[in-house]
Design a protein around this motif. Structure first.
Motif, mmCIF file in Angstrom:
data_model
loop_
_atom_site.group_PDB
_atom_site.id
_atom_site.type_symbol
_atom_site.label_atom_id
_atom_site.label_comp_id
_atom_site.label_asym_id
_atom_site.label_seq_id
_atom_site.Cartn_x
_atom_site.Cartn_y
_atom_site.Cartn_z
ATOM 1 N N ILE A 195 -119.507 -9.296 -75.169
ATOM 2 C CA ILE A 195 -118.588 -8.121 -75.179
ATOM 3 C C ILE A 195 -119.007 -7.192 -76.129
ATOM 4 N N THR A 227 -117.023 -6.616 -68.546
ATOM 5 C CA THR A 227 -115.679 -5.872 -68.896
ATOM 6 C C THR A 227 -116.258 -4.584 -69.811
ATOM 7 N N GLY A 228 -115.477 -3.721 -69.519
ATOM 8 C CA GLY A 228 -115.708 -2.146 -70.386
ATOM 9 C C GLY A 228 -116.386 -1.206 -69.449
ATOM 10 N N TYR A 249 -119.047 1.198 -76.407
ATOM 11 C CA TYR A 249 -117.642 1.562 -75.742
ATOM 12 C C TYR A 249 -117.514 3.107 -75.739
ATOM 13 N N PHE A 289 -119.160 -13.963 -71.477
ATOM 14 C CA PHE A 289 -118.764 -12.745 -71.517
ATOM 15 C C PHE A 289 -119.337 -12.089 -72.636
ATOM 16 N N THR A 342 -109.874 -8.790 -73.826
ATOM 17 C CA THR A 342 -110.755 -9.663 -72.916
ATOM 18 C C THR A 342 -110.160 -11.104 -72.684
ATOM 19 N N ASN A 388 -106.730 -10.785 -70.621
ATOM 20 C CA ASN A 388 -106.774 -10.656 -69.086
ATOM 21 C C ASN A 388 -107.844 -10.963 -68.393
ATOM 22 N N ASN A 389 -108.867 -11.774 -69.019
ATOM 23 C CA ASN A 389 -110.030 -12.380 -67.968
ATOM 24 C C ASN A 389 -110.183 -13.858 -68.268
ATOM 25 N N THR A 409 -118.115 -1.304 -65.225
ATOM 26 C CA THR A 409 -117.937 -2.630 -64.819
ATOM 27 C C THR A 409 -116.872 -2.930 -63.823
ATOM 28 N N ASN A 410 -116.616 -3.843 -63.180
ATOM 29 C CA ASN A 410 -115.217 -4.299 -62.478
ATOM 30 C C ASN A 410 -115.069 -5.568 -62.533
ATOM 31 N N VAL A 411 -114.515 -6.214 -63.563
ATOM 32 C CA VAL A 411 -114.168 -7.614 -63.648
ATOM 33 C C VAL A 411 -113.373 -8.270 -62.671
#
Length: 268
Positions: A157, A122-123, A164, A155, A177, A180-181, A134-136
């Motif tokens: 992070i 992610t991010g 970021y 993950f 995170t 959502n994931n 990225t494309n989680v």
């Protein structure tokens, strides 16, 4: 968090890194020794880690410097060959990490029977490797399409050598995170491999998402592991297991044993 005990057979597991030497296509691949030498050194490190008492091992292309965020086919093929040749030697749970490509990591895990992967999923970051996106959603759908429902997703992070693009607090990152994931675990890192993870940051993340597994991802030593495990649910450990605690060196089984003796006393 039951999956930790189911996967590793213990609480507060230590996942040891088995760093593969540079592979075909990598700038520092040593063609004279070839893949046979890479396999030989990987087996030596694996045995040192296992015999030293670690709970699990994670295979990664750590010496594929400088890293790609979308790896080439020869990297995954080479890693699959190495793990295939090591299969009869592996006695503990294992995972994979194809730096820095979550799709390739899933592919390798499915091909080799790995139980978990660790990646940046992610991010968007400004990094030493350029603009890192990225494309989680695509990553998790790829996992589903391959039927890897039991593959655990760790993950990371706090990506190494990056920041970021948006100025977001680590607590906000952890909370969003998780929401959502639905990661199986979050990994909190230092600046690079072997760099100590900030205990204060680790603590803030764990307090923000108490129902989610949180691993200390870099920089644990025999002197810091008690403090880190007082916060984290486990640790990923690589550099400190090597001769003289240096990243470029091979595994030193005596260092592994001393570290794991400390861990066992902490668990007790």
């Amino acid at each position: 968090m039951e999956w930790i005990k189911d996967t590793f057979g213990t609480h507060k597991p230590i996942i040891a890194m088995c760093h593969f030497r540079a592979l075909p296509g990598d700038p520092y691949f040593e063609s004279e020794g070839g893949m046979e030498r890479v396999v030989e050194l990987a087996r030596q490190d694996l045995n040192g880690l296992q015999d030293g008492g670690v709970d699990a091992v994670m295979f990664s292309n750590e010496f594929s410097l400088p890293y790609l965020t979308k790896v080439r086919p020869e990297t995954v093929a080479s890693m699959a060959r190495i793990i295939g040749e090591l299969k009869s030697d592996i006695k503990i749970p294992y995972g994979v990490n194809v730096l820095w490509d979550p799709i390739a990591s899933i592919d390798l895990a499915v091909a080799t029977g790995a139980k978990f992967i660790r990646e940046i999923m992610t991010g968007v970051y400004a990094s030493d490797f350029g603009l890192w996106n990225t494309n989680v959603g695509e990553t998790i759908r790829h996992k589903t399409e391959l039927g890897a429902k039991d593959l655990k997703m760790l993950f990371n992070i706090v990506p190494e050598a990056s920041k970021y693009l948006a100025d977001r607090d680590i607590v906000d990152i952890a909370k969003s995170t998780v929401f959502n994931n639905r990661p199986d675990a979050l990994c909190v890192s230092g600046l690079t491999a072997g760099a100590e993870t900030d205990s204060a940051v680790l603590s803030r993340v764990k307090k923000a998402v108490p129902e989610t597994v949180v691993f200390c991802n870099t920089g644990c030593t025999v002197d810091t592991i008690e403090r880190q495990l007082s916060i984290a649910d486990g640790a990923v450990v690589g550099t400190t297991f090597k001769i003289d605690g240096k990243f470029d060196n091979l595994v030193d089984q005596k260092r592994v044993q001393a570290f794991m003796d400390k861990v066992k006393s902490v668990r007790a």
